[in-house]
Design a protein around this motif. Sequence first.
Motif, mmCIF file in Angstrom:
data_model
loop_
_atom_site.group_PDB
_atom_site.id
_atom_site.type_symbol
_atom_site.label_atom_id
_atom_site.label_comp_id
_atom_site.label_asym_id
_atom_site.label_seq_id
_atom_site.Cartn_x
_atom_site.Cartn_y
_atom_site.Cartn_z
ATOM 1 N N THR A 80 -36.576 35.434 10.140
ATOM 2 C CA THR A 80 -37.191 36.168 11.243
ATOM 3 C C THR A 80 -36.270 36.027 12.446
ATOM 4 O OG1 THR A 80 -39.416 35.716 10.430
ATOM 5 C CG2 THR A 80 -39.206 36.312 12.756
ATOM 6 N N MET A 81 -35.867 37.172 13.036
ATOM 7 C CA MET A 81 -34.919 37.145 14.146
ATOM 8 C C MET A 81 -35.546 37.751 15.402
ATOM 9 S SD MET A 81 -31.459 38.208 12.122
ATOM 10 C CE MET A 81 -32.246 39.256 10.902
ATOM 11 N N ARG A 82 -35.367 37.031 16.498
ATOM 12 C CA ARG A 82 -35.892 37.455 17.794
ATOM 13 C C ARG A 82 -34.828 37.272 18.858
ATOM 14 N NH1 ARG A 82 -42.104 35.175 17.983
ATOM 15 N NH2 ARG A 82 -42.795 36.311 16.134
ATOM 16 N N ALA A 83 -35.007 37.963 19.972
ATOM 17 C CA ALA A 83 -34.086 37.830 21.098
ATOM 18 C C ALA A 83 -34.866 37.969 22.392
ATOM 19 C CB ALA A 83 -32.998 38.904 21.029
ATOM 20 N N PHE A 84 -34.338 37.352 23.435
ATOM 21 C CA PHE A 84 -34.927 37.532 24.769
ATOM 22 C C PHE A 84 -33.817 37.458 25.808
ATOM 23 C CE2 PHE A 84 -34.963 32.959 24.265
ATOM 24 C CZ PHE A 84 -34.648 32.473 25.521
ATOM 25 N N GLY A 85 -34.154 37.927 27.001
ATOM 26 C CA GLY A 85 -33.198 37.868 28.098
ATOM 27 C C GLY A 85 -32.217 39.029 28.131
ATOM 28 N N LEU A 86 -32.450 40.053 27.323
ATOM 29 C CA LEU A 86 -31.551 41.212 27.314
ATOM 30 C C LEU A 86 -31.807 42.093 28.531
ATOM 31 C CD1 LEU A 86 -31.639 42.550 23.651
ATOM 32 C CD2 LEU A 86 -29.602 41.934 24.939
ATOM 33 N N GLU A 87 -30.748 42.516 29.175
ATOM 34 C CA GLU A 87 -30.906 43.506 30.233
ATOM 35 C C GLU A 87 -31.345 44.808 29.574
ATOM 36 O OE1 GLU A 87 -27.612 43.834 32.915
ATOM 37 O OE2 GLU A 87 -27.354 41.668 32.984
ATOM 38 N N TYR A 88 -32.087 45.616 30.322
ATOM 39 C CA TYR A 88 -32.692 46.822 29.754
ATOM 40 C C TYR A 88 -31.671 47.737 29.091
ATOM 41 C CZ TYR A 88 -35.108 51.229 29.299
ATOM 42 O OH TYR A 88 -35.630 52.389 28.796
ATOM 43 N N HIS A 89 -30.522 47.945 29.722
ATOM 44 C CA HIS A 89 -29.550 48.877 29.137
ATOM 45 C C HIS A 89 -28.974 48.348 27.826
ATOM 46 C CE1 HIS A 89 -26.997 46.341 31.733
ATOM 47 N NE2 HIS A 89 -26.018 46.607 30.903
ATOM 48 N N TYR A 90 -28.874 47.031 27.663
ATOM 49 C CA TYR A 90 -28.425 46.477 26.386
ATOM 50 C C TYR A 90 -29.530 46.601 25.337
ATOM 51 C CZ TYR A 90 -24.259 44.558 28.622
ATOM 52 O OH TYR A 90 -23.070 44.418 29.283
ATOM 53 N N GLU A 91 -30.754 46.372 25.745
ATOM 54 C CA GLU A 91 -31.873 46.532 24.821
ATOM 55 C C GLU A 91 -31.910 47.965 24.289
ATOM 56 O OE1 GLU A 91 -36.696 46.199 24.988
ATOM 57 O OE2 GLU A 91 -35.545 44.807 26.230
ATOM 58 N N LYS A 92 -31.714 48.907 25.176
ATOM 59 C CA LYS A 92 -31.704 50.318 24.784
ATOM 60 C C LYS A 92 -30.523 50.604 23.850
ATOM 61 C CE LYS A 92 -32.395 54.780 26.915
ATOM 62 N NZ LYS A 92 -32.613 55.504 28.150
ATOM 63 N N MET A 93 -29.352 50.073 24.176
ATOM 64 C CA MET A 93 -28.166 50.259 23.347
ATOM 65 C C MET A 93 -28.365 49.642 21.966
ATOM 66 S SD MET A 93 -24.180 49.249 24.168
ATOM 67 C CE MET A 93 -24.503 49.357 25.899
ATOM 68 N N PHE A 94 -28.959 48.452 21.917
ATOM 69 C CA PHE A 94 -29.212 47.791 20.635
ATOM 70 C C PHE A 94 -30.135 48.656 19.762
ATOM 71 C CE2 PHE A 94 -28.421 42.998 21.613
ATOM 72 C CZ PHE A 94 -27.168 43.301 22.104
ATOM 73 N N SER A 95 -31.123 49.284 20.391
ATOM 74 C CA SER A 95 -32.022 50.167 19.646
ATOM 75 C C SER A 95 -31.266 51.368 19.093
ATOM 76 C CB SER A 95 -33.169 50.635 20.536
ATOM 77 O OG SER A 95 -33.985 49.551 20.871
#
Length: 122
Positions: A80-95
């Motif tokens: 199970t993999m989780r992440a936190f602390g991502l800036e919004y633009h990186y979160e969007k890019m990761f998606s």
Amino acid sequence: MEEELIITSEVMNDTLLITLIGDLTKTSGEKLLNFHQWEQGLPNNLSIFIINFDKVNYINSAGIAYLIRLCRLLAGNHITMRAFGLEYHYEKMFSIVGLSRYLSYYPSQWAAVEGIENITKN
């Protein structure tokens, strides 16, 4: 100027939490992949992996490619993999690039570890 990546790790219950500090690029992506033998799963048969991005200043396309490689290695071991602390633009890019298939994103460490006890019991 590229800031060197520092990687720290901490074990909490069945969880490996790694904190990334600095820039995630081609050079530091290699460091991340060499931090552990990920293809063998997590150390000590841990089942949950959380990445703290709070102190990551910059992630380029090569850094994202290394994250994808890391997640694919761990996904093969049913982690199970989780992440936190991502800036919004990186979160969007990761998606956009498909990392969200592997990593669930949370707004804080508290939120990322919430409910872990239920995962480890199942």
